[in-house]
Design a protein around this motif. Structure first.
Motif: not given
Length: 861
Positions: A84-94
Motif C-alpha cells: 500500500q505505501i509503495l503504491i501510494v508513494v510511487l503512484g503519488g509521485i507519478a
C-alpha cells in the motif's frame, strides 16, 4: 471547457488544408511565433516536460517491478501494508509529476475515454461510503491485512490508471510495462518455489515458512500466477527478440509448474477460461500459417493445466504439504451481506470493515465449527466483500465499471478480425488477463497485488485499443484565460496538497505500524511490562486514530497493575504504591474508552473495558454492573458469541463467591456448616442462566457446559451436575478438566468406584495432574488400600514439595492413620480456557483479577 477531437499531428480542421488562415487571432499567433525570443519573452524550456515524462515513466515502471516482490517483515501486515505505501508513494509521485506537467503547460489535457465516468463514479460512492462508515479511519486506511479494501488504496490505484492512460501513448511503453510485470512476477514465483520446498532465503520467523510468498496466501499466489501466465503466453505471440522469447518460455514453464504444485482448482478452472479467450481471439487474428504455428505453445500450456485440473481431483501431482486455506462459503457470505443490507442498504458497513459486518450477521451454523471464534475479515469473494462493506450503491458502481469495460472491449474487438498490427496479441493477452481477474473477483477474495494488476490491465487495454485500432484521441482540454488560470491554479494546488498530505500521513502511519511491530516483538520476548507500555505509548503518539493501539495499551496498563501487586503484595503497598495502582487502573480504563470512542461497534473494545471492570470486582464498587453492561453492549455487535454469556456467568459466580465469603465471616465461630445465602443462590442461578444462553448459541460449548454443572453442584443438585458433565464428556472425552471435575462430583456423591475411574483416566491424560492424584489417593484410603494411597500422595509431594498439608497426609498414611487425620478436605476449583476472537496482532499479556482488597480509589481530577 471544450472537447478537442483532433488527433496528434492534425494541424488544421478537415476541409481547410492548403488554405491560408485569415483569422486575425491566428495571424497574430503566427506572427508572435515567428519573432525571435527576447529577454522579456523567454522561450519555454522543452527539457522540463521531457524530464517530467521520464519521472512519470520511471515511477510507473518501478512500481510495476516492485509490487509483486516487495515485502518487509517490520510491520504486522508484511505484504498488504508494504505494498500500500509503495503504491501510494510511487503512484503519488507519478500523478504529481503529471499534474506538474499540466501546470507547466498551463492547460488541462486529459484524454477522454469511455471509462472515466464509471471510474470516477465508483470513487465518489466509496468516498461517501468512507464518510458514513462505522469506523471512518479504518475505511480510509484499512486495518492490518485489509489495506487493499481502503479508500486510500483505491485513490492511489485510480491515480496510476489515469497516469498510464494519459502518458503511455506508445506501444513501446506498454510493451516495456508488461515485460517488467512478467519479469518481476517471475522473481516472485522463483522465491515462492524455494519457500514451498522449504528452502528459506530469509530466516525471519514471519517469512521462514512454506506458506509465505510475496503475493499472499498460497492460493492467492496461484490466482496471480494464472493471470501472469496468460499474459506471458500472449507476449510470446508478439515479435520479440530471441533472448526475450527464451526468457518468456522459461518463465511460462515455471508459472505452469507452480500452478500444478499448488493445484488450486479455482485458479486452474478460471485459467482455462482465460486461455480459451486468448486462443479464440488469437486464432481469429492470426490468419497466417506462421502465426498458427506460434499457437502451439499456448495449446501445450492449456493442455498441461487441463490435465492438472483433472488429476488434481484425486490428489496433488507433486507430493508437497501446503496449508489448507480456510474461508467463508458463498452461502455464508451471502447471509452476511443480506444481514448487513438490512441495516445499511445503500452504503454498507464501510470499506475495510467486513469483520464488523461478519460478527453482526454471521450464520449460526458457524458456531458449530472449530472456527466459531474467528473474525473473518473478507467474504468468499471480493464482490461479496465489496457488496457487504459498500452496500447496494458500491456493488452497483463496481458492476457498472465492469460492464463499461466489457462494452469498451467488445465495441473495439469487433474490428479484430484479420488484424495483424504490432501490439494486437499484447492487447488480446491483456484482455484475457482482465477477464480472468474479473472472474476471480466473483469467485475468490482478492488482495492488493491482484487489484494492482487489474488496474494495470485496464489502463493498458485503454491505451493499446487506441493504438491497435487507430482510434481518434479525444482530448478534454482548457486553454488559459485569467479566470480559468486562477481556477486551474486552485485545482492544481488542491491536488498537490492533497497527494502530498496523503503520502505524509501514509508514511506516519507506517512508522507507527513499525513501532507497534517492535512492541509486539518485545511482548513475545517477555520484556518488562513497563517497557511495553512505553513502546505502545509511542505508537499512539504517532497514530492516535487506530483503536487497536489503544486497546492493547489498555491491556498492557492493567498488566502493569497486576505486576505491581504481585511483586510487592497487597500488605506491603505504600501510599505511593496504592496511588500508582489506582492510576494504572484508570489509565487502562481511559484507553479502553478511547478505543470505544474511535470504533464503538468493535466488540473487542467493549470486551476489553468489561474485562477491566470484571477483574476489579470486590475492589471497586459497581464494577460487576459496569462489566455486565459492557458485555451486554458488545452483544449488540457480536450477538452470536457464546463466550460473552460465559463471561457474564462468571461475573455472577464471582458475586456469589463474595456473598458466600461475607456469610462465612458472619458465621465464624458457629458450629453450623456454611450454607449459600439467598443472595448467593440468586447470583448462582443467574450465572447458570447465562451459561445456558452460551450453550444455546453453541451446543458443543464445553466451558459453558462445565460451568452449568458447577452451578448445579453449588445449588445442591449434585445428580443433575453429574448428568451434565457426563453429557459434556461424551462431546470431548479427552478434556482432562471435564474428566477430573466429573470425578470430583462422583466423589461428593460418594460414588467412589466411578470417581476412581475418572481420576485414573485424568492421570493417563496428564501424568503430573496433582489434583487428580490427590483425590485418587483419598479414594484409595477410603477403600482401605493404604499402599496405593501412599504412592499417590508421595507423587503429589514430589510435585508440590512446599505443601505442608501433603507432608502431613504422607506422615498419616505411613503411621497407618487416615489420610486426612487432623486436616479438612479442601474444594478445588478448576479454571477453563477461553478462545479469543481477536484476529489482529495483539499484546498477549494476561489481565488477572486483583485481590478484593486492592486499592482502586477515585479517579484523579
Amino acid at each position: 471547457m471544450k472537447i478537442n477531437l483532433k488527433r496528434a499531428g492534425e494541424a488544421m480542421p478537415a476541409g481547410r488544408q492548403g488554405a491560408p488562415y485569415t483569422d486575425r487571432r491566428d495571424m497574430e499567433r503566427r506572427e508572435m511565433a515567428s519573432r525571435p525570443a527576447t529577454a522579456s519573452e523567454p522561450k519555454k524550456d522543452t527539457r522540463v516536460p521531457k524530464i517530467i515524462d521520464w519521472i512519470i515513466a520511471g515511477a510507473v515502471y518501478l512500481l510495476a517491478f516492485l509490487v509483486p516482490i516487495f515485502f518487509l517483515p517490520i510491520v504486522p501486515s508484511i505484504l498488504e501494508l508494504n505494498k500500500q505505501i509503495l503504491i501510494v508513494v510511487l503512484g503519488g509521485i507519478a500523478f504529481l509529476a503529471w499534474v506538474g506537467k499540466l501546470a507547466w503547460e498551463g492547460k488541462i489535457r486529459v484524454k477522454k475515454n469511455f471509462l472515466l465516468i464509471p471510474v470516477l463514479l465508483l470513487l465518489l460512492i466509496l468516498a461517501f461510503n468512507t464518510i458514513f462508515s462505522v469506523y471512518r479511519d479504518q475505511s480510509m486506511w484499512g486495518s492490518f491485512g485489509t489495506e487493499s479494501m481502503s479508500l486510500v488504496t483505491l485513490i492511489a490505484l485510480i491515480a496510476v490508471f489515469l497516469v498510464i492512460t494519459n502518458n503511455f501513448s506508445t506501444r513501446r511503453k506498454i510493451n516495456a510495462l508488461v515485460l517488467i510485470v512478467i519479469g518481476s512476477s517471475a522473481l516472485a514465483n522463483i522465491y515462492a518455489i524455494f519457500q514451498i520446498f522449504g528452502k528459506f532465503i530469509f530466516k525471519n520467523p514471519a517469512t521462514a515458512q512454506n506458506s509465505f510468498n510475496t503475493i499472499g496466501s498460497v492460493y492467492a499466489l496461484a490466482i496471480y500466477l494464472g493471470a501472469i501466465l496468460i499474459l506471458s503466453v500472449a507476449m510470446l505471440l508478439e515479435k520479440q527478440s530471441m533472448p526475450i522469447k527464451i526468457a518468456l518460455i522459461i518463465f511460462s514453464l515455471l508459472f505452469v509448474f507452480t500452478l500444478i504444485v499448488v493445484n488450486f482448482s479455482t485458479a486452474l478452472i478460471i485459467f482455462l477460461v482465460g486461455m480459451a479467450v486468448l486462443l479464440g481471439l488469437s486464432i481469429i487474428t492470426s490468419g497466417s500459417e506462421e502465426k498458427n504455428r506460434a499457437l502451439i505453445f499456448p495449446m501445450v500450456v492449456l493442455t498441461l493445466i487441463l490435465l492438472a485440473a483433472l488429476i488434481g481431483k484425486r490428489g496433488s501431482i507433486v507430493g508437497v504439504q501446503l496449508p489448507v486455506e480456510v474461508g467463508l462459503s458463498s452461502s455464508a457470505s451471502y447471509d452476511v451481506m443480506k444481514g448487513t443490507w438490512k441495516d445499511k442498504f445503500l452504503l454498507g458497513s464501510g470499506l475495510s470493515s467486513y469483520d464488523l459486518a461478519y460478527l453482526k450477521s454471521k450464520p449460526s451454523e458457524i458456531n458449530l465449527t472449530n472456527f466459531w471464534s474467528v473474525k473473518f475479515n473478507e467474504a468468499s469473494s471480493r464482490f461479496f466483500t465489496l457488496a457487504t462493506t459498500t452496500g447496494f450503491l458500491g456493488a452497483a458502481a463496481f458492476l457498472f465499471l465492469i460492464g463499461s469495460i466489457l462494452v469498451y472491449i467488445f465495441s473495439s474487438f469487433v474490428k479484430i478480425f484479420g488484424r495483424s498490427e504490432e501490439g494486437a496479441y499484447t492487447l488480446i493477452g491483456l484482455t484475457a488477463m482482465w477477464i480472468y481477474l474479473t472472474l476471480v473477483y466473483f469467485l475468490y477474495p482478492s488482495n492488493i497485488t491482484v487489484d494492482f494488476m487489474w488496474w494495470i490491465a485496464t489502463a493498458s487495454i485503454v491505451v493499446l485499443t487506441s493504438i491497435v485500432f487507430h482510434k481518434k484521441e479525444e482530448i478534454i482540454s482548457e486553454t488559459s484565460s485569467p479566470r480559468v488560470s486562477l481556477i486551474l491554479s486552485f485545482i492544481f494546488v488542491l491536488i498537490i496538497v492533497g497527494f502530498i498530505s496523503l503520502i505524509f500521513l501514509e508514511g506516519q502511519r507506517y512508522v507507527a505500524a513499525t513501532a507497534y511491530n517492535k512492541a509486539l516483538a518485545s511482548d513475545t520476548e517477555g520484556a518488562q511490562v513497563d517497557e511495553l507500555v512505553n513502546k505502545l505509548s509511542r505508537v499512539i503518539s504517532l497514530d492516535p486514530s487506530r483503536d487497536l493501539y489503544h486497546r492493547n495499551l489498555s491491556v498492557a496498563l492493567f498488566a502493569t497493575l497486576n505486576d505491581r501487586i504481585s511483586k510487592k503484595g497487597i500488605g506491603n503497598l505504600s501510599e505511593n504504591d496504592r496511588a500508582e495502582i489506582s492510576n494504572f487502573y484508570f489509565a487502562a480504563e481511559d484507553e479502553a474508552r478511547t478505543a470505544i470512542n474511535l470504533n464503538p461497534r468493535n466488540s473487542d473494545n467493549l470486551v476489553q473495558l468489561a474485562q477491566i471492570n470484571q477483574n476489579v470486582i470486590g475492589s471497586k464498587d459497581g464494577a460487576d454492573e459496569a462489566a455486565r453492561n459492557n458485555y451486554m453492549e458488545s452483544l449488540k455487535y457480536d450477538p452470536k458469541n457464546p463466550s460473552t454469556y460465559y463471561q457474564i456467568g462468571q461475573i455472577y459466580l464471582m458475586m456469589a463467591d463474595l456473598e458466600s465469603a461475607k456469610s462465612a465471616s458472619q458465621q465464624q465461630g458457629s458450629n453450623k456448616s456454611p450454607q449459600l445465602s439467598d443472595k448467593a443462590k440468586e447470583y448462582t442461578a443467574s450465572a447458570q442462566q447465562n451459561f445456558e444462553k452460551g450453550v444455546e448459541l453453541k451446543n458443543n460449548y464445553i466451558p459453558a457446559q462445565f460451568m452449568i454443572a458447577v452451578c448445579l453442584d453449588r445449588l445442591g443438585k449434585i445428580n443433575e451436575a453429574i448428568a451434565k458433565l457426563e453429557e459434556s464428556k461424551k462431546m470431548n472425552s479427552q478434556d482432562v478438566g471435564i474428566v477430573f471435575q466429573l470425578g470430583v462430583f462422583y466423589y461428593k456423591a460418594e460414588k467412589y468406584d466411578e470417581a476412581r475411574n475418572e481420576f485414573e483416566q485424568a492421570i493417563k491424560l496428564a501424568e503430573n495432574y496433582s489434583n487428580a492424584r490427590y483425590f485418587l489417593g483419598l479414594i484409595y484410603d477410603k477403600q482401605g488400600n493404604k499402599q496405593k494411597a501412599l504412592e499417590q500422595f508421595k507423587k503429589v509431594s514430589e510435585l508440590n514439595p512446599d505443601n505442608e498439608d501433603i507432608k502431613k497426609i504422607v506422615s498419616n498414611l505411613e503411621a497407618g492413620k487416615s489420610a486426612l487425620s487432623g486436616l479438612q478436605e479442601d474444594a478445588i476449583d478448576q479454571n477453563t480456557g477461553e478462545q479469543s476472537g481477536e484476529n489482529q496482532p495483539s499484546v498477549q499479556r494476561d489481565q488477572a483479577p486483583v485481590p478484593p482488597e486492592t486499592p482502586i480509589g477515585p479517579s484523579a481530577p
